[in-house]
Motif scaffolding. Structure first.
Motif, mmCIF file in Angstrom:
data_model
loop_
_atom_site.group_PDB
_atom_site.id
_atom_site.type_symbol
_atom_site.label_atom_id
_atom_site.label_comp_id
_atom_site.label_asym_id
_atom_site.label_seq_id
_atom_site.Cartn_x
_atom_site.Cartn_y
_atom_site.Cartn_z
ATOM 1 N N TRP A 1 -2.413 -0.654 -3.228
ATOM 2 C CA TRP A 1 -2.006 -0.495 -4.341
ATOM 3 C C TRP A 1 -3.105 -1.056 -5.621
ATOM 4 O O TRP A 1 -3.253 -0.398 -6.645
ATOM 5 N N GLY A 2 -3.891 -2.018 -5.128
ATOM 6 C CA GLY A 2 -5.123 -2.360 -5.935
ATOM 7 C C GLY A 2 -6.093 -1.347 -6.054
ATOM 8 O O GLY A 2 -6.737 -1.427 -6.989
ATOM 9 N N GLN A 3 -6.215 -0.194 -5.385
ATOM 10 C CA GLN A 3 -7.052 0.834 -5.556
ATOM 11 C C GLN A 3 -6.679 2.044 -6.125
ATOM 12 O O GLN A 3 -7.275 3.046 -6.180
ATOM 13 N N VAL A 4 -5.437 1.952 -6.541
ATOM 14 C CA VAL A 4 -4.763 3.209 -7.262
ATOM 15 C C VAL A 4 -5.198 3.201 -8.702
ATOM 16 O O VAL A 4 -4.966 2.141 -9.248
ATOM 17 N N ARG B 1 2.731 -4.263 -8.211
ATOM 18 C CA ARG B 1 1.991 -4.745 -7.007
ATOM 19 C C ARG B 1 0.466 -4.669 -7.233
ATOM 20 O O ARG B 1 -0.074 -5.049 -6.347
ATOM 21 N N GLU B 2 -0.109 -4.015 -8.085
ATOM 22 C CA GLU B 2 -1.464 -3.627 -8.181
ATOM 23 C C GLU B 2 -2.356 -4.686 -8.446
ATOM 24 O O GLU B 2 -3.417 -4.886 -7.769
ATOM 25 N N ASN B 3 -1.897 -5.876 -8.835
ATOM 26 C CA ASN B 3 -2.755 -7.003 -8.756
ATOM 27 C C ASN B 3 -2.338 -8.080 -7.959
ATOM 28 O O ASN B 3 -2.761 -9.105 -7.847
ATOM 29 N N LYS C 1 -9.094 4.572 -7.283
ATOM 30 C CA LYS C 1 -10.258 4.076 -8.344
ATOM 31 C C LYS C 1 -11.540 4.670 -8.280
ATOM 32 O O LYS C 1 -12.335 4.705 -9.228
ATOM 33 N N GLN D 1 -4.766 -5.560 -1.980
ATOM 34 C CA GLN D 1 -6.037 -5.328 -2.295
ATOM 35 C C GLN D 1 -6.802 -4.762 -0.935
ATOM 36 O O GLN D 1 -5.920 -5.026 0.170
ATOM 37 N N TRP E 1 3.782 0.561 -8.152
ATOM 38 C CA TRP E 1 2.345 0.320 -8.139
ATOM 39 C C TRP E 1 2.124 -0.652 -9.326
ATOM 40 O O TRP E 1 1.179 -1.642 -9.173
ATOM 41 N N GLU E 2 2.592 -0.390 -10.454
ATOM 42 C CA GLU E 2 2.435 -1.284 -11.596
ATOM 43 C C GLU E 2 3.094 -2.573 -11.305
ATOM 44 O O GLU E 2 2.276 -3.749 -11.887
ATOM 45 N N ARG F 1 0.795 -1.313 0.002
ATOM 46 C CA ARG F 1 -0.031 -0.025 0.097
ATOM 47 C C ARG F 1 0.910 1.153 -0.080
ATOM 48 O O ARG F 1 2.051 1.176 0.328
#
Length: 225
Positions: free
Chosen positions: A97-100, A189-191, A114, A196, A186-187, A83
């Protein structure tokens, strides 16, 4: 027969790497100077002042010191594996990171959730002067035929010597480089499953409370004449 000592012991999980912390060195320096100035003037007024002056000075200190801390020493950006935590003057925002949705750089640096909500990164201020300086260095390096900063290592070859610059990549302002690093993290770790969650926002009552108390006391003293 095996004993407990002979059995393989469970290995503890490897600790996660610490967050990378980004702060403004200029903000910290200016905050320290402002606090020293405010403290010197305030304490002098409290000690040497007469009548209501010491009380007014005390109220001003209670009001001003938290605000100086909020806008200079407090801002920080903590980038972890899961995060992004943004500590702004009056709020702390935690974004997995999944919410960015985006990390933008313009006249200010900001992270977009998002949901569409934007949060400014106070600890990573944009310096147009630094950008122009980086552009000039890049232009000079390009004119000399050495891509990047032109500060690469050079080696001597043969008698008399001939140098060869090692390309270092494009020159970037320091805060732009920080944003590039955040985008890369971010790129990557986002998935990730552990990256999340929900965006959380907390108000900095440790700053707002004292500042509000100082403002109330100051208003009362001024109203009393």
């Amino acid at each position: 027969m095996t004993t407990p000592e002979d059995q393989p012991s469970a290995q503890p999980p490897a600790p996660e790497s610490d967050d990378r912390v980004h702060r403004s060195s200029a903000g910290i320096a200016s905050g320290a100077l402002l606090l020293a100035l405010v403290g010197w003037l305030g304490i002098d007024a409290i000690v040497a002042g007469e009548g209501r002056t010491p009380w007014l000075a005390l109220a001003m200190l209670i009001l001003v010191v938290p605000l100086v801390v909020a806008f200079t020493l407090r801002p920080a950006v903590y980038a972890g594996q899961d995060r992004l935590r943004v500590r702004n003057p009056f709020r702390v925002v935690v974004l997995p990171w999944g919410q960015v949705a985006a990390l933008r750089s313009g006249y200010s640096n900001e992270v977009v959730a998002k949901s569409g909500t934007k949060f400014q990164l106070w600890a990573v201020p944009v310096s147009l002067r630094a950008r122009k300086s980086a552009a000039r260095r890049e232009a000079r390096a390009a004119a000399q035929g050495t891509p990047g900063s032109g500060s690469g290592r050079s080696g001597l070859g043969g008698f008399g010597g001939s140098s060869r610059a090692v390309p270092q990549g494009p020159v970037r302002a320091s805060t732009d480089q920080v944003m590039d690093d955040l985008r890369n993290l971010w790129e990557g770790r986002e998935n990730a499953e552990s990256a999340q969650g929900e965006v959380t926002v907390r108000w900095a009552w440790e700053i707002l409370g004292p500042a509000a108390a100082g403002a109330v006391v100051l208003a009362i003293l001024l109203a009393m004449g």
